[in-house]
Design a protein around this motif. Structure first.
Motif, PDB file in Angstrom:
ATOM      1  N   PHE A  75      25.357   4.997   3.481  1.00  0.00           N
ATOM      2  CA  PHE A  75      24.287   5.894   3.054  1.00  0.00           C
ATOM      3  C   PHE A  75      23.722   5.487   1.704  1.00  0.00           C
ATOM      4  CE2 PHE A  75      27.035   8.578   5.737  1.00  0.00           C
ATOM      5  CZ  PHE A  75      26.101   8.945   6.688  1.00  0.00           C
ATOM      6  N   ALA A  76      22.472   5.865   1.490  1.00  0.00           N
ATOM      7  CA  ALA A  76      21.796   5.677   0.207  1.00  0.00           C
ATOM      8  C   ALA A  76      21.074   6.976  -0.125  1.00  0.00           C
ATOM      9  CB  ALA A  76      20.786   4.535   0.301  1.00  0.00           C
ATOM     10  N   PRO A  77      20.830   7.232  -1.403  1.00  0.00           N
ATOM     11  CA  PRO A  77      20.048   8.420  -1.750  1.00  0.00           C
ATOM     12  C   PRO A  77      18.667   8.345  -1.094  1.00  0.00           C
ATOM     13  CG  PRO A  77      21.083   7.498  -3.699  1.00  0.00           C
ATOM     14  CD  PRO A  77      21.281   6.504  -2.588  1.00  0.00           C
ATOM     15  N   ARG A  78      18.222   9.478  -0.548  1.00  0.00           N
ATOM     16  CA  ARG A  78      16.887   9.513   0.054  1.00  0.00           C
ATOM     17  C   ARG A  78      15.851   9.538  -1.060  1.00  0.00           C
ATOM     18  NH1 ARG A  78      15.573  14.781   3.298  1.00  0.00           N
ATOM     19  NH2 ARG A  78      15.266  15.552   1.176  1.00  0.00           N
ATOM     20  N   PRO A  79      14.820   8.697  -0.966  1.00  0.00           N
ATOM     21  CA  PRO A  79      13.774   8.701  -2.001  1.00  0.00           C
ATOM     22  C   PRO A  79      13.027  10.033  -2.024  1.00  0.00           C
ATOM     23  CG  PRO A  79      13.578   6.764  -0.589  1.00  0.00           C
ATOM     24  CD  PRO A  79      14.576   7.676   0.050  1.00  0.00           C
ATOM     25  N   ILE A  80      12.488  10.351  -3.180  1.00  0.00           N
ATOM     26  CA  ILE A  80      11.674  11.553  -3.345  1.00  0.00           C
ATOM     27  C   ILE A  80      10.211  11.172  -3.121  1.00  0.00           C
ATOM     28  CG2 ILE A  80      10.945  13.369  -4.944  1.00  0.00           C
ATOM     29  CD1 ILE A  80      13.935  13.508  -4.243  1.00  0.00           C
ATOM     30  N   ARG A  81       9.559  11.880  -2.194  1.00  0.00           N
ATOM     31  CA  ARG A  81       8.121  11.652  -1.996  1.00  0.00           C
ATOM     32  C   ARG A  81       7.377  12.506  -3.028  1.00  0.00           C
ATOM     33  NH1 ARG A  81       6.472  12.246   3.895  1.00  0.00           N
ATOM     34  NH2 ARG A  81       7.571  10.257   3.887  1.00  0.00           N
ATOM     35  N   PRO A  82       6.478  11.916  -3.808  1.00  0.00           N
ATOM     36  CA  PRO A  82       5.733  12.689  -4.800  1.00  0.00           C
ATOM     37  C   PRO A  82       4.967  13.852  -4.153  1.00  0.00           C
ATOM     38  CG  PRO A  82       5.362  10.346  -5.114  1.00  0.00           C
ATOM     39  CD  PRO A  82       6.085  10.502  -3.811  1.00  0.00           C
ATOM     40  N   ARG A  83       4.825  14.926  -4.907  1.00  0.00           N
ATOM     41  CA  ARG A  83       4.106  16.097  -4.397  1.00  0.00           C
ATOM     42  C   ARG A  83       2.618  15.814  -4.224  1.00  0.00           C
ATOM     43  NH1 ARG A  83       7.719  18.692  -8.075  1.00  0.00           N
ATOM     44  NH2 ARG A  83       9.182  19.986  -6.911  1.00  0.00           N
ATOM     45  N   ARG A  84       2.073  15.070  -5.146  1.00  0.00           N
ATOM     46  CA  ARG A  84       0.632  14.832  -5.108  1.00  0.00           C
ATOM     47  C   ARG A  84       0.344  13.348  -4.948  1.00  0.00           C
ATOM     48  NH1 ARG A  84      -1.531  14.711 -11.280  1.00  0.00           N
ATOM     49  NH2 ARG A  84      -3.053  13.390 -10.297  1.00  0.00           N
ATOM     50  N   SER A  85      -0.877  13.050  -4.634  1.00  0.00           N
ATOM     51  CA  SER A  85      -1.319  11.665  -4.539  1.00  0.00           C
ATOM     52  C   SER A  85      -1.756  11.211  -5.925  1.00  0.00           C
ATOM     53  CB  SER A  85      -2.480  11.543  -3.550  1.00  0.00           C
ATOM     54  OG  SER A  85      -2.865  10.195  -3.409  1.00  0.00           O
ATOM     55  N   TRP A  86      -0.945  10.379  -6.558  1.00  0.00           N
ATOM     56  CA  TRP A  86      -1.269   9.901  -7.896  1.00  0.00           C
ATOM     57  C   TRP A  86      -2.400   8.885  -7.855  1.00  0.00           C
ATOM     58  CZ3 TRP A  86       0.274  12.413 -12.044  1.00  0.00           C
ATOM     59  CH2 TRP A  86       1.326  13.314 -11.892  1.00  0.00           C
ATOM     60  N   ARG A  87      -2.687   8.359  -6.708  1.00  0.00           N
ATOM     61  CA  ARG A  87      -3.862   7.514  -6.480  1.00  0.00           C
ATOM     62  C   ARG A  87      -4.659   8.219  -5.380  1.00  0.00           C
ATOM     63  NH1 ARG A  87      -3.817   2.420  -8.634  1.00  0.00           N
ATOM     64  NH2 ARG A  87      -1.854   1.732  -9.524  1.00  0.00           N
ATOM     65  N   PRO A  88      -5.522   9.143  -5.754  1.00  0.00           N
ATOM     66  CA  PRO A  88      -6.205   9.998  -4.776  1.00  0.00           C
ATOM     67  C   PRO A  88      -6.899   9.240  -3.654  1.00  0.00           C
ATOM     68  CG  PRO A  88      -6.667  10.742  -7.005  1.00  0.00           C
ATOM     69  CD  PRO A  88      -5.914   9.444  -7.125  1.00  0.00           C
ATOM     70  N   GLU A  89      -7.375   8.060  -3.954  1.00  0.00           N
ATOM     71  CA  GLU A  89      -8.073   7.277  -2.921  1.00  0.00           C
ATOM     72  C   GLU A  89      -7.139   6.846  -1.785  1.00  0.00           C
ATOM     73  OE1 GLU A  89      -6.596   4.222  -5.935  1.00  0.00           O
ATOM     74  OE2 GLU A  89      -7.375   6.265  -6.020  1.00  0.00           O
ATOM     75  N   LEU A  90      -5.811   6.899  -2.021  1.00  0.00           N
ATOM     76  CA  LEU A  90      -4.850   6.490  -0.990  1.00  0.00           C
ATOM     77  C   LEU A  90      -4.341   7.658  -0.146  1.00  0.00           C
ATOM     78  CD1 LEU A  90      -2.740   3.854  -2.970  1.00  0.00           C
ATOM     79  CD2 LEU A  90      -4.686   3.475  -1.433  1.00  0.00           C
ATOM     80  N   ASN A  91      -4.622   8.877  -0.572  1.00  0.00           N
ATOM     81  CA  ASN A  91      -4.196  10.071   0.189  1.00  0.00           C
ATOM     82  C   ASN A  91      -2.707  10.060   0.502  1.00  0.00           C
ATOM     83  OD1 ASN A  91      -6.779  11.291   0.310  1.00  0.00           O
ATOM     84  ND2 ASN A  91      -7.339   9.842   1.912  1.00  0.00           N
ATOM     85  N   LEU A  92      -1.892   9.853  -0.514  1.00  0.00           N
ATOM     86  CA  LEU A  92      -0.448   9.846  -0.342  1.00  0.00           C
ATOM     87  C   LEU A  92       0.141  11.171  -0.821  1.00  0.00           C
ATOM     88  CD1 LEU A  92       0.217   6.212  -1.587  1.00  0.00           C
ATOM     89  CD2 LEU A  92       0.024   7.021   0.772  1.00  0.00           C
ATOM     90  N   GLY A  93       1.440  11.249  -0.924  1.00  0.00           N
ATOM     91  CA  GLY A  93       2.121  12.438  -1.417  1.00  0.00           C
ATOM     92  C   GLY A  93       2.351  13.483  -0.342  1.00  0.00           C
ATOM     93  N   LEU A  94       3.171  14.476  -0.687  1.00  0.00           N
ATOM     94  CA  LEU A  94       3.511  15.537   0.255  1.00  0.00           C
ATOM     95  C   LEU A  94       2.305  16.325   0.728  1.00  0.00           C
ATOM     96  CD1 LEU A  94       6.815  16.917  -1.291  1.00  0.00           C
ATOM     97  CD2 LEU A  94       6.557  15.794   0.931  1.00  0.00           C
ATOM     98  N   ALA A  95       1.298  16.442  -0.109  1.00  0.00           N
ATOM     99  CA  ALA A  95       0.100  17.179   0.289  1.00  0.00           C
ATOM    100  C   ALA A  95      -0.576  16.536   1.501  1.00  0.00           C
ATOM    101  CB  ALA A  95      -0.876  17.268  -0.876  1.00  0.00           C
ATOM    102  N   ASN A  96      -0.471  15.227   1.605  1.00  0.00           N
ATOM    103  CA  ASN A  96      -1.104  14.504   2.711  1.00  0.00           C
ATOM    104  C   ASN A  96      -0.114  14.096   3.801  1.00  0.00           C
ATOM    105  OD1 ASN A  96      -3.940  14.195   1.695  1.00  0.00           O
ATOM    106  ND2 ASN A  96      -2.804  13.349  -0.022  1.00  0.00           N
ATOM    107  N   HIS A  97       1.137  13.959   3.439  1.00  0.00           N
ATOM    108  CA  HIS A  97       2.194  13.553   4.374  1.00  0.00           C
ATOM    109  C   HIS A  97       3.405  14.451   4.137  1.00  0.00           C
ATOM    110  CE1 HIS A  97      -0.055   9.968   5.476  1.00  0.00           C
ATOM    111  NE2 HIS A  97      -0.302   9.814   4.190  1.00  0.00           N
ATOM    112  N   PRO A  98       3.368  15.676   4.696  1.00  0.00           N
ATOM    113  CA  PRO A  98       4.440  16.640   4.427  1.00  0.00           C
ATOM    114  C   PRO A  98       5.782  16.204   5.010  1.00  0.00           C
ATOM    115  CG  PRO A  98       2.909  17.496   6.076  1.00  0.00           C
ATOM    116  CD  PRO A  98       2.347  16.200   5.580  1.00  0.00           C
ATOM    117  N   ALA A  99       6.830  16.781   4.437  1.00  0.00           N
ATOM    118  CA  ALA A  99       8.181  16.530   4.938  1.00  0.00           C
ATOM    119  C   ALA A  99       8.313  17.112   6.336  1.00  0.00           C
ATOM    120  CB  ALA A  99       9.201  17.177   3.996  1.00  0.00           C
TER     121      ALA A  99
END
Length: 104
Positions: free
Chosen positions: A51-75
């Motif tokens: 096992f390895a620690p599960r990475p933390i997905r950021p809450r927001r998209s720090w690069r808005p043009e990429l639409n990342l983060g939990l707001a765009n890709h929820p757990a």
């Protein structure tokens, strides 16, 4: 992309997306740190890997043009549970726990 499963598959403890307690194997089986170390001895009951620690997905998209983060890709919300019995897990763990994960 990781599912970010919401619970420990053994004890059913909640593991929210920002949990530092979540551990995953390479197949993304998810367990809390207590189960991963104390019960499973760093042996995934499904694949036998470590096992390895599960990475933390950021809450927001720090690069808005990429639409990342939990707001765009929820757990994930689907709770999963280990399909093996306590005895099956104990036998599996006992048989390979002394072999380093990279040698399994």
């Amino acid at each position: 992309m990781l599912e970010i499963r919401p619970n420990c598959e053994l004890c059913d403890k909640d593991l929210p997306a920002d949990s530092l307690d979540a551990r995953i194997c390479s197949y993304e089986c998810t367990f809390c740190a207590d189960c991963a170390t104390g019960v499973l001895n760093n042996v995934c009951p499904t694949c036998g890997g470590g096992f390895a620690p599960r990475p933390i997905r950021p809450r927001r998209s720090w690069r808005p043009e990429l639409n990342l983060g939990l707001a765009n890709h929820p757990a994930g919300t689907a709770r999963k549970h280990c399909k093996f019995t306590t005895d099956e897990i104990a036998s599996h763990v006992q048989s390979i726990k002394d072999i380093a994960p990279q040698d399994r």
